[in-house]
Design a protein around this motif. Structure first.
Motif, PDB file in Angstrom:
ATOM      1  N   VAL A 253      -8.837 -55.240 -60.383  1.00 33.75           N
ATOM      2  CA  VAL A 253      -7.730 -54.284 -60.390  1.00 33.75           C
ATOM      3  C   VAL A 253      -8.036 -53.090 -59.495  1.00 33.75           C
ATOM      4  O   VAL A 253      -9.114 -52.496 -59.564  1.00 33.75           O
ATOM      5  CB  VAL A 253      -7.434 -53.799 -61.827  1.00 33.75           C
ATOM      6  CG1 VAL A 253      -6.416 -52.669 -61.819  1.00 33.75           C
ATOM      7  CG2 VAL A 253      -6.920 -54.951 -62.680  1.00 33.75           C
ATOM      8  N   LEU A 254      -7.038 -52.758 -58.666  1.00 36.09           N
ATOM      9  CA  LEU A 254      -7.044 -51.552 -57.844  1.00 36.09           C
ATOM     10  C   LEU A 254      -6.043 -50.570 -58.455  1.00 36.09           C
ATOM     11  O   LEU A 254      -5.068 -50.983 -59.074  1.00 36.09           O
ATOM     12  CB  LEU A 254      -6.629 -51.895 -56.409  1.00 36.09           C
ATOM     13  CG  LEU A 254      -6.214 -50.756 -55.469  1.00 36.09           C
ATOM     14  CD1 LEU A 254      -7.405 -49.856 -55.169  1.00 36.09           C
ATOM     15  CD2 LEU A 254      -5.613 -51.322 -54.192  1.00 36.09           C
ATOM     16  N   SER A 255      -6.274 -49.283 -58.280  1.00 40.20           N
ATOM     17  CA  SER A 255      -5.346 -48.284 -58.807  1.00 40.20           C
ATOM     18  C   SER A 255      -5.205 -47.128 -57.817  1.00 40.20           C
ATOM     19  O   SER A 255      -6.033 -46.945 -56.927  1.00 40.20           O
ATOM     20  CB  SER A 255      -5.839 -47.757 -60.154  1.00 40.20           C
ATOM     21  OG  SER A 255      -4.899 -46.869 -60.731  1.00 40.20           O
ATOM     22  N   GLY A 256      -4.134 -46.335 -57.965  1.00 44.23           N
ATOM     23  CA  GLY A 256      -3.933 -45.151 -57.144  1.00 44.23           C
ATOM     24  C   GLY A 256      -3.349 -45.468 -55.783  1.00 44.23           C
ATOM     25  O   GLY A 256      -2.906 -46.578 -55.506  1.00 44.23           O
ATOM     26  N   ALA A 257      -3.362 -44.464 -54.905  1.00 45.31           N
ATOM     27  CA  ALA A 257      -2.796 -44.600 -53.560  1.00 45.31           C
ATOM     28  C   ALA A 257      -3.265 -43.441 -52.681  1.00 45.31           C
ATOM     29  O   ALA A 257      -3.887 -42.491 -53.164  1.00 45.31           O
ATOM     30  CB  ALA A 257      -1.270 -44.647 -53.620  1.00 45.31           C
ATOM     31  N   MET A 258      -2.920 -43.524 -51.389  1.00 44.27           N
ATOM     32  CA  MET A 258      -3.314 -42.497 -50.425  1.00 44.27           C
ATOM     33  C   MET A 258      -2.346 -41.318 -50.456  1.00 44.27           C
ATOM     34  O   MET A 258      -1.140 -41.477 -50.563  1.00 44.27           O
ATOM     35  CB  MET A 258      -3.311 -43.080 -49.012  1.00 44.27           C
ATOM     36  CG  MET A 258      -4.395 -44.080 -48.742  1.00 44.27           C
ATOM     37  SD  MET A 258      -6.016 -43.326 -48.520  1.00 44.27           S
ATOM     38  CE  MET A 258      -5.800 -42.493 -46.948  1.00 44.27           C
ATOM     39  N   HIS A 259      -2.912 -40.111 -50.327  1.00 48.58           N
ATOM     40  CA  HIS A 259      -2.135 -38.889 -50.141  1.00 48.58           C
ATOM     41  C   HIS A 259      -2.934 -37.976 -49.220  1.00 48.58           C
ATOM     42  O   HIS A 259      -4.050 -37.581 -49.535  1.00 48.58           O
ATOM     43  CB  HIS A 259      -1.875 -38.181 -51.473  1.00 48.58           C
ATOM     44  CG  HIS A 259      -0.760 -38.779 -52.260  1.00 48.58           C
ATOM     45  ND1 HIS A 259       0.568 -38.640 -51.929  1.00 48.58           N
ATOM     46  CD2 HIS A 259      -0.785 -39.568 -53.364  1.00 48.58           C
ATOM     47  CE1 HIS A 259       1.322 -39.282 -52.804  1.00 48.58           C
ATOM     48  NE2 HIS A 259       0.525 -39.866 -53.676  1.00 48.58           N
ATOM     49  N   ASP A 261      -4.576 -38.555 -46.499  1.00 46.53           N
ATOM     50  CA  ASP A 261      -5.855 -39.158 -46.105  1.00 46.53           C
ATOM     51  C   ASP A 261      -6.870 -39.236 -47.243  1.00 46.53           C
ATOM     52  O   ASP A 261      -8.053 -39.506 -46.992  1.00 46.53           O
ATOM     53  CB  ASP A 261      -6.479 -38.398 -44.919  1.00 46.53           C
ATOM     54  CG  ASP A 261      -5.599 -38.459 -43.678  1.00 46.53           C
ATOM     55  OD1 ASP A 261      -4.939 -39.498 -43.475  1.00 46.53           O
ATOM     56  OD2 ASP A 261      -5.555 -37.455 -42.935  1.00 46.53           O
ATOM     57  N   ILE A 262      -6.451 -38.996 -48.465  1.00 49.46           N
ATOM     58  CA  ILE A 262      -7.352 -39.118 -49.622  1.00 49.46           C
ATOM     59  C   ILE A 262      -6.742 -40.102 -50.614  1.00 49.46           C
ATOM     60  O   ILE A 262      -5.552 -40.034 -50.926  1.00 49.46           O
ATOM     61  CB  ILE A 262      -7.579 -37.759 -50.306  1.00 49.46           C
ATOM     62  CG1 ILE A 262      -8.258 -36.780 -49.348  1.00 49.46           C
ATOM     63  CG2 ILE A 262      -8.430 -37.926 -51.569  1.00 49.46           C
ATOM     64  CD1 ILE A 262      -8.430 -35.387 -49.915  1.00 49.46           C
ATOM     65  N   TRP A 263      -7.564 -41.022 -51.095  1.00 52.00           N
ATOM     66  CA  TRP A 263      -7.112 -41.991 -52.096  1.00 52.00           C
ATOM     67  C   TRP A 263      -7.568 -41.490 -53.471  1.00 52.00           C
ATOM     68  O   TRP A 263      -8.745 -41.346 -53.731  1.00 52.00           O
ATOM     69  CB  TRP A 263      -7.714 -43.359 -51.824  1.00 52.00           C
ATOM     70  CG  TRP A 263      -7.046 -44.475 -52.592  1.00 52.00           C
ATOM     71  CD1 TRP A 263      -6.976 -44.609 -53.945  1.00 52.00           C
ATOM     72  CD2 TRP A 263      -6.353 -45.592 -52.032  1.00 52.00           C
ATOM     73  NE1 TRP A 263      -6.285 -45.748 -54.278  1.00 52.00           N
ATOM     74  CE2 TRP A 263      -5.887 -46.375 -53.116  1.00 52.00           C
ATOM     75  CE3 TRP A 263      -6.086 -46.014 -50.734  1.00 52.00           C
ATOM     76  CZ2 TRP A 263      -5.178 -47.568 -52.934  1.00 52.00           C
ATOM     77  CZ3 TRP A 263      -5.381 -47.198 -50.556  1.00 52.00           C
ATOM     78  CH2 TRP A 263      -4.930 -47.956 -51.638  1.00 52.00           C
ATOM     79  N   TYR A 264      -6.587 -41.229 -54.325  1.00 51.93           N
ATOM     80  CA  TYR A 264      -6.882 -40.773 -55.680  1.00 51.93           C
ATOM     81  C   TYR A 264      -6.785 -41.952 -56.645  1.00 51.93           C
ATOM     82  O   TYR A 264      -5.787 -42.688 -56.644  1.00 51.93           O
ATOM     83  CB  TYR A 264      -5.889 -39.693 -56.106  1.00 51.93           C
ATOM     84  CG  TYR A 264      -5.972 -38.420 -55.290  1.00 51.93           C
ATOM     85  CD1 TYR A 264      -6.828 -37.390 -55.676  1.00 51.93           C
ATOM     86  CD2 TYR A 264      -5.205 -38.254 -54.136  1.00 51.93           C
ATOM     87  CE1 TYR A 264      -6.914 -36.220 -54.938  1.00 51.93           C
ATOM     88  CE2 TYR A 264      -5.277 -37.090 -53.393  1.00 51.93           C
ATOM     89  CZ  TYR A 264      -6.139 -36.080 -53.790  1.00 51.93           C
ATOM     90  OH  TYR A 264      -6.227 -34.925 -53.055  1.00 51.93           O
ATOM     91  N   LEU A 265      -7.816 -42.138 -57.459  1.00 54.31           N
ATOM     92  CA  LEU A 265      -7.796 -43.194 -58.459  1.00 54.31           C
ATOM     93  C   LEU A 265      -8.648 -42.795 -59.658  1.00 54.31           C
ATOM     94  O   LEU A 265      -9.483 -41.895 -59.560  1.00 54.31           O
ATOM     95  CB  LEU A 265      -8.262 -44.519 -57.868  1.00 54.31           C
ATOM     96  CG  LEU A 265      -9.712 -44.692 -57.423  1.00 54.31           C
ATOM     97  CD1 LEU A 265     -10.010 -46.176 -57.233  1.00 54.31           C
ATOM     98  CD2 LEU A 265      -9.968 -43.980 -56.113  1.00 54.31           C
ATOM     99  N   PRO A 266      -8.436 -43.426 -60.818  1.00 48.67           N
ATOM    100  CA  PRO A 266      -9.110 -42.992 -62.040  1.00 48.67           C
ATOM    101  C   PRO A 266     -10.622 -43.172 -61.990  1.00 48.67           C
ATOM    102  O   PRO A 266     -11.127 -44.193 -61.508  1.00 48.67           O
ATOM    103  CB  PRO A 266      -8.503 -43.898 -63.123  1.00 48.67           C
ATOM    104  CG  PRO A 266      -7.231 -44.397 -62.538  1.00 48.67           C
ATOM    105  CD  PRO A 266      -7.461 -44.489 -61.070  1.00 48.67           C
TER     106      PRO A 266
END
Length: 392
Positions: A253-259, A261-266
């Protein structure tokens, strides 16, 4: 002469012994009363998971102590919850408590959508008279009250319209803060309206957050009902967690997304990661340390998750096209190509409020079932996801 002296000495001795006996009895009686009082004042209600607050019962009132209203809080806050009758005959030292809350509560203002499910579950939503940002509310019953002008709009949480709030004259305001610097809440307190902080969002496990319904149970004198509701949620969650162990595979499982140029995820110790662990999946950042969000560059995420089977919670993107337009690199992942991207963003109320942000914290059992349905569909064949939908 000696006889008389002996008589007076004997009399004085008897008097002394008599007074000593009375004083001893009084002291003993006082000690007994003190021990009884202390035993009554230390009857703490048991909390199974939540660490951010405590409940202490006494004969005439209840004390709620908020240990962590926001991350890294430097002090705790103590409040008395007391009936009108007992308040009339009870006095407290100045500054002994951070607020005196008189029950029953007939009018309340809450400041986070996460507070609303507790009002509904306890059947007290009709006490709600004001909220900052009513368009975020998804609950149908509360939206009806808003449409009938029974719940007033109060602006923004960071800058509550204090004039309207004071006009409503609520019995209590349940505050939400990220650092204790909300000037509006300070103005409200100085105007004589009790303000109690709620730190449900600071807890670090799904069931700990859900257990905050007991906080509202105290405020509404419905502690048994709150306990019963939480016990049901806990039982359902643990049974669902146990069911997940029957899965024969653990999809990555992958989570989060780019904003920007930074990928935020748990992070690995976050509530979101705990839900994925309990759903028995291979969350690719499960071994990371920390309770908030990871902030990574695209390359590190792509190397690790390009082949991930499922992509969950890609920020607030509402479609695959929107996700690709947000950053073209999003389309390089297998989960995107195979349309295995799921989000709660599109499950909203009448005015666009995201239901997950309102109800997800109170009902982690439903969130866990959603994740298992997505990741292990054969385990819950007849279940329809409550929050999550695939991005189209």
């Amino acid at each position: 002469m000696f006889k008389s002296d002996n008589y007076h000495i004997t009399t004085m001795t008897k008097t002394f012994l008599y007074l000593f006996l009375i004083c001893s009895l009084l002291a003993c009686n006082k000690k007994v009363k003190t021990e009884i009082l202390n035993s009554e004042e230390n009857q703490k209600s048991e909390l199974k998971y939540a660490e951010g607050f405590s409940i202490t019962k006494t004969t005439n009132y209840t004390i709620i102590e908020i240990n962590q209203p926001w991350p890294n809080a430097e002090k705790s806050y103590k409040y008395v919850v007391i009936s009108k009758a007992n308040a009339a005959k009870t006095s407290f030292l100045k500054d002994e408590f951070d607020g005196i809350i008189i029950t029953p509560i007939e009018k309340i203002v809450v400041t986070s959508t996460t507070h609303l499910p507790a009002l509904e579950l306890l059947e007290e939503e009709e006490t709600l008279v004001g909220f900052p940002g009513t368009h975020y509310i998804s609950s149908e019953s509360i939206r009806n009250r808003i449409d009938n002008n029974k719940v007033r709009e109060l602006g923004k949480n960071e800058g509550i319209n204090t004039e309207v709030l004071l006009e409503l004259n609520p019995d209590l305001v349940v505050g939400f803060g990220i650092d204790g610097g909300n000037r509006s809440l300070e103005i409200i307190k100085k105007s004589g309206v009790p303000v109690i902080f709620n730190g449900d969002w600071v807890e670090h496990s799904p069931l700990a957050k859900a257990e905050w319904i007991k906080f509202f149970g105290v405020l509404y004198n419905k502690e048994k009902k709150a306990d019963s509701i939480f016990n049901h949620i806990e039982k359902d969650y643990l049974a669902t967690k146990q069911l997940a162990l029957n899965a024969t595979t653990k999809p990555s499982v992958l989570s989060g997304a780019m904003h920007n140029d930074i990928w935020y995820l748990p992070n690995g110790n976050s509530t979101e990661a705990q839900l994925l662990i309990d759903a028995n999946v291979n969350y690719l950042w499960n071994d990371s340390e920390g309770k908030g969000s990871l902030q990574l560059n695209f390359e590190s995420v792509f190397i690790k998750a390009r082949d991930a089977a499922i992509w969950l919670n890609p920020s607030n993107y509402s479609s695959l096209d929107a996700l690709k337009n947000g950053n073209e690199n999003h389309a390089m992942f297998d989960a995107f190509k195979n349309k295995n991207v799921y989000s709660f963003t599109n499950t909203t109320g009448k005015t666009g409020g995201v239901l997950y942000y309102e109800l997800g914290m109170a009902r982690p059992d439903l969130v866990l079932k959603d994740l298992i349905k997505i990741c292990h569909p054969n385990l819950l064949q007849d279940y329809k996801p409550f929050f999550f939908k695939p991005l189209e």
